[in-house]
Design a protein around this motif. Structure first.
Motif, PDB file in Angstrom:
ATOM      1  N   GLU A  40      29.990  -6.501 -10.169  1.00  0.00           N
ATOM      2  CA  GLU A  40      30.014  -5.069 -10.458  1.00  0.00           C
ATOM      3  C   GLU A  40      29.068  -4.794 -11.613  1.00  0.00           C
ATOM      4  OE1 GLU A  40      34.123  -4.403 -11.397  1.00  0.00           O
ATOM      5  OE2 GLU A  40      34.623  -3.989  -9.307  1.00  0.00           O
TER       6      GLU A  40
ATOM      7  N   LYS B 228      20.962   3.398 -12.484  1.00  0.00           N
ATOM      8  CA  LYS B 228      21.285   3.181 -11.072  1.00  0.00           C
ATOM      9  C   LYS B 228      20.004   3.127 -10.241  1.00  0.00           C
ATOM     10  CE  LYS B 228      22.441   6.481  -8.259  1.00  0.00           C
ATOM     11  NZ  LYS B 228      21.591   6.466  -7.061  1.00  0.00           N
TER      12      LYS B 228
ATOM     13  N   GLN C 160      18.466   0.116  -7.900  1.00  0.00           N
ATOM     14  CA  GLN C 160      18.058   0.335  -6.514  1.00  0.00           C
ATOM     15  C   GLN C 160      16.606  -0.081  -6.290  1.00  0.00           C
ATOM     16  OE1 GLN C 160      19.439   4.449  -6.631  1.00  0.00           O
ATOM     17  NE2 GLN C 160      20.747   4.030  -4.849  1.00  0.00           N
TER      18      GLN C 160
ATOM     19  N   ASP D 243      27.217  -2.157   2.659  1.00  0.00           N
ATOM     20  CA  ASP D 243      27.247  -0.780   2.171  1.00  0.00           C
ATOM     21  C   ASP D 243      27.749  -0.716   0.732  1.00  0.00           C
ATOM     22  OD1 ASP D 243      26.395   0.019   4.655  1.00  0.00           O
ATOM     23  OD2 ASP D 243      28.382   0.602   5.344  1.00  0.00           O
ATOM     24  N   ILE D 244      27.161   0.164  -0.033  1.00  0.00           N
ATOM     25  CA  ILE D 244      27.489   0.332  -1.454  1.00  0.00           C
ATOM     26  C   ILE D 244      28.143   1.694  -1.636  1.00  0.00           C
ATOM     27  CG2 ILE D 244      26.529   0.476  -3.782  1.00  0.00           C
ATOM     28  CD1 ILE D 244      24.112  -1.173  -2.586  1.00  0.00           C
ATOM     29  N   THR D 245      29.248   1.716  -2.369  1.00  0.00           N
ATOM     30  CA  THR D 245      29.948   2.965  -2.660  1.00  0.00           C
ATOM     31  C   THR D 245      29.626   3.390  -4.085  1.00  0.00           C
ATOM     32  OG1 THR D 245      31.730   2.390  -1.156  1.00  0.00           O
ATOM     33  CG2 THR D 245      32.217   4.069  -2.819  1.00  0.00           C
ATOM     34  N   PHE D 246      29.219   4.630  -4.248  1.00  0.00           N
ATOM     35  CA  PHE D 246      28.897   5.179  -5.560  1.00  0.00           C
ATOM     36  C   PHE D 246      29.994   6.162  -5.950  1.00  0.00           C
ATOM     37  CE2 PHE D 246      24.969   4.213  -3.337  1.00  0.00           C
ATOM     38  CZ  PHE D 246      24.347   3.348  -4.226  1.00  0.00           C
ATOM     39  N   GLN D 247      30.553   5.972  -7.137  1.00  0.00           N
ATOM     40  CA  GLN D 247      31.605   6.860  -7.617  1.00  0.00           C
ATOM     41  C   GLN D 247      31.171   7.450  -8.961  1.00  0.00           C
ATOM     42  OE1 GLN D 247      35.453   5.010  -7.804  1.00  0.00           O
ATOM     43  NE2 GLN D 247      36.472   6.886  -8.411  1.00  0.00           N
TER      44      GLN D 247
ATOM     45  N   TYR E 219      27.970   6.927 -13.699  1.00  0.00           N
ATOM     46  CA  TYR E 219      28.691   6.326 -12.581  1.00  0.00           C
ATOM     47  C   TYR E 219      29.742   5.340 -13.074  1.00  0.00           C
ATOM     48  CZ  TYR E 219      24.999   8.259  -9.736  1.00  0.00           C
ATOM     49  OH  TYR E 219      24.136   9.126  -9.123  1.00  0.00           O
TER      50      TYR E 219
ATOM     51  N   ILE F 121      29.774  -0.067 -10.091  1.00  0.00           N
ATOM     52  CA  ILE F 121      29.303  -0.146  -8.706  1.00  0.00           C
ATOM     53  C   ILE F 121      29.405  -1.598  -8.272  1.00  0.00           C
ATOM     54  CG2 ILE F 121      27.364   0.200  -7.140  1.00  0.00           C
ATOM     55  CD1 ILE F 121      26.339   2.331  -9.166  1.00  0.00           C
ATOM     56  N   ARG F 122      30.068  -1.829  -7.146  1.00  0.00           N
ATOM     57  CA  ARG F 122      30.247  -3.186  -6.629  1.00  0.00           C
ATOM     58  C   ARG F 122      29.115  -3.528  -5.669  1.00  0.00           C
ATOM     59  NH1 ARG F 122      31.153  -5.565  -2.198  1.00  0.00           N
ATOM     60  NH2 ARG F 122      32.174  -7.577  -2.085  1.00  0.00           N
TER      61      ARG F 122
END
Length: 137
Positions: free
Chosen positions: A60, A70, A74, A110-114, A127, A130-131
């Motif tokens: 993470e 972020k 990427q 797949d990556i989840t952004f919170q 954010y 991120i895992r």
């Protein structure tokens, strides 16, 4: 090869260590892949495995990444993508089983952004962690 102070590279770009929550780093290198397990008539276990092993890396990021951080992550990841549809990337990583660096091809699930916070005044997004997962082909 001795440890050089980095854990992960995408292509030639190091993943920024300062953006990894170090306690979240999990590496399962060289997982054996079983075709079939069976017992003979004496009860002895036999495992038929293939020669190719598969490494899995999970980690993470630190909390409160900025939008710029972020985007930096990427950029590093996409720099080594050989197939963006499959999210296939070439990496080099520290292999704790062999205590050496190893190169391989992985897919990035797949990556989840919170979002933790939106700073309207500064026009920034922060954010939550991120895992990331990397699974060898």
């Amino acid at each position: 090869m001795a440890f050089e102070g980095w854990l992960l590279k995408f292509g030639n770009q190091e993943f920024p260590l300062e953006l990894i929550d170090h306690e979240s780093w999990k590496s399962t290198p060289n997982q054996r892949q079983e075709i079939k397990a069976w017992q003979d008539n004496t009860g002895k276990l036999h495992r038929d495995t293939v020669s190719h092993t598969r490494t899995k890396i999970e980690f993470e990021t630190v909390d409160d990444l900025t939008l710029a951080e972020k985007m930096r992550i990427q950029s590093v990841i996409t720099s080594s993508m050989t197939d963006t549809h499959q999210r296939m990337a070439d990496i080099e990583y520290w292999n704790d089983e062999t205590n050496a660096y190893a190169k391989t091809t992985v897919y990035v699930p797949d990556i989840t952004f919170q979002i933790a916070e939106i700073d309207e005044a500064r026009k920034n997004i922060y954010y939550k962690k991120i895992r990331f997962g990397l699974i060898e082909y």
